[in-house]
Design an enzyme around this catalytic site. Structure first.
Site, PDB file in Angstrom:
ATOM      1  N   GLN A  79       0.833  -1.201   0.000  1.00 37.43           N
ATOM      2  CA  GLN A  79       0.000   0.000   0.000  1.00 37.43           C
ATOM      3  C   GLN A  79       0.871   1.256   0.000  1.00 37.43           C
ATOM      4  O   GLN A  79       1.273   1.758   1.044  1.00 37.43           O
ATOM      5  CB  GLN A  79      -0.936   0.002   1.209  1.00 37.43           C
ATOM      6  CG  GLN A  79      -1.975   1.088   1.118  1.00 37.43           C
ATOM      7  CD  GLN A  79      -3.062   0.936   2.141  1.00 37.43           C
ATOM      8  OE1 GLN A  79      -3.211  -0.093   2.784  1.00 37.43           O
ATOM      9  NE2 GLN A  79      -3.845   1.972   2.297  1.00 37.43           N
ATOM     10  N   PHE A  80       1.147   1.775  -1.216  1.00 33.76           N
ATOM     11  CA  PHE A  80       1.998   2.960  -1.347  1.00 33.76           C
ATOM     12  C   PHE A  80       1.390   4.181  -0.675  1.00 33.76           C
ATOM     13  O   PHE A  80       2.108   5.102  -0.284  1.00 33.76           O
ATOM     14  CB  PHE A  80       2.318   3.252  -2.823  1.00 33.76           C
ATOM     15  CG  PHE A  80       1.165   3.831  -3.600  1.00 33.76           C
ATOM     16  CD1 PHE A  80       1.032   5.198  -3.726  1.00 33.76           C
ATOM     17  CD2 PHE A  80       0.234   3.006  -4.211  1.00 33.76           C
ATOM     18  CE1 PHE A  80      -0.023   5.745  -4.454  1.00 33.76           C
ATOM     19  CE2 PHE A  80      -0.819   3.522  -4.938  1.00 33.76           C
ATOM     20  CZ  PHE A  80      -0.952   4.915  -5.055  1.00 33.76           C
ATOM     21  N   THR A  81       0.072   4.194  -0.479  1.00 40.73           N
ATOM     22  CA  THR A  81      -0.580   5.369   0.111  1.00 40.73           C
ATOM     23  C   THR A  81      -0.189   5.593   1.567  1.00 40.73           C
ATOM     24  O   THR A  81      -0.484   6.651   2.126  1.00 40.73           O
ATOM     25  CB  THR A  81      -2.119   5.270   0.000  1.00 40.73           C
ATOM     26  OG1 THR A  81      -2.565   4.103   0.684  1.00 40.73           O
ATOM     27  CG2 THR A  81      -2.553   5.224  -1.460  1.00 40.73           C
TER      28      THR A  81
END
Length: 165
Positions: A79-81
């Site tokens: 999850q890059f967020t």
């Protein structure tokens, strides 16, 4: 690296309406990869995720056992967020590692985790896909962990040498 670790009764991940992974009791872990992460960060996070004591023992003592102690499962979701920085009302992901590099780093992270535990107990979603993650949180218990060297703001600023000050 950054991890959001949730103790779960069960969890699953679906892509395009199809279930790609499911676990019973264990941990659901959202993984963020910083653009400056290294092998040391990866090894630290694997060790922490597998050994964090979020479960009670047979006598009811809380915070005493890990997933490794109990032989439980782990569902990892890239999850890059997690490395979002707000620019006004718009999210900016400049601290996250870029696509191709982060895919390789994440795959190496999973390989390392499987090497440190039972490979069949480590599940994941599909890197880069739009996923629906379904969890039944247990507690609820949610813990955030950053690898020790991480401070995104300091890492992106130039460091002054003794001669510069």
């Amino acid at each position: 690296m950054r991890a959001v670790i949730q103790r779960v009764q069960k969890a699953s991940v679906c892509v395009n309406g199809e279930t790609v992974s499911t676990i019973g009791r264990g941990l659901c872990v959202l993984i963020g990869i910083h653009k400056n992460d290294s092998r040391d960060d990866m090894e630290y996070m694997v060790r922490k995720i597998l050994n964090i004591r979020l479960f009670e023992d047979t006598s009811g003592k809380r915070w005493n056992l890990s997933v490794k102690d109990l032989g439980l499962e782990v569902l990892c979701i890239s999850q890059f967020t997690l490395y979002c920085e707000m620019k006004g009302n718009k999210p900016d992901y400049r601290h996250a590692m870029g696509g191709d590099l982060s895919k390789e780093f994440y795959e190496n992270f999973l390989t390392h985790m499987r090497g440190q535990y039972k490979p069949e107990k480590i599940k994941d979603g599909i890197f880069g896909a739009m996923m629906q993650v379904d969890i039944q949180n247990d507690g609820p218990v949610t813990v955030n962990i950053d690898s020790p060297m991480k401070n995104a703001n300091k890492m992106d600023q130039p460091q002054l040498s003794k001669d510069d000050s």
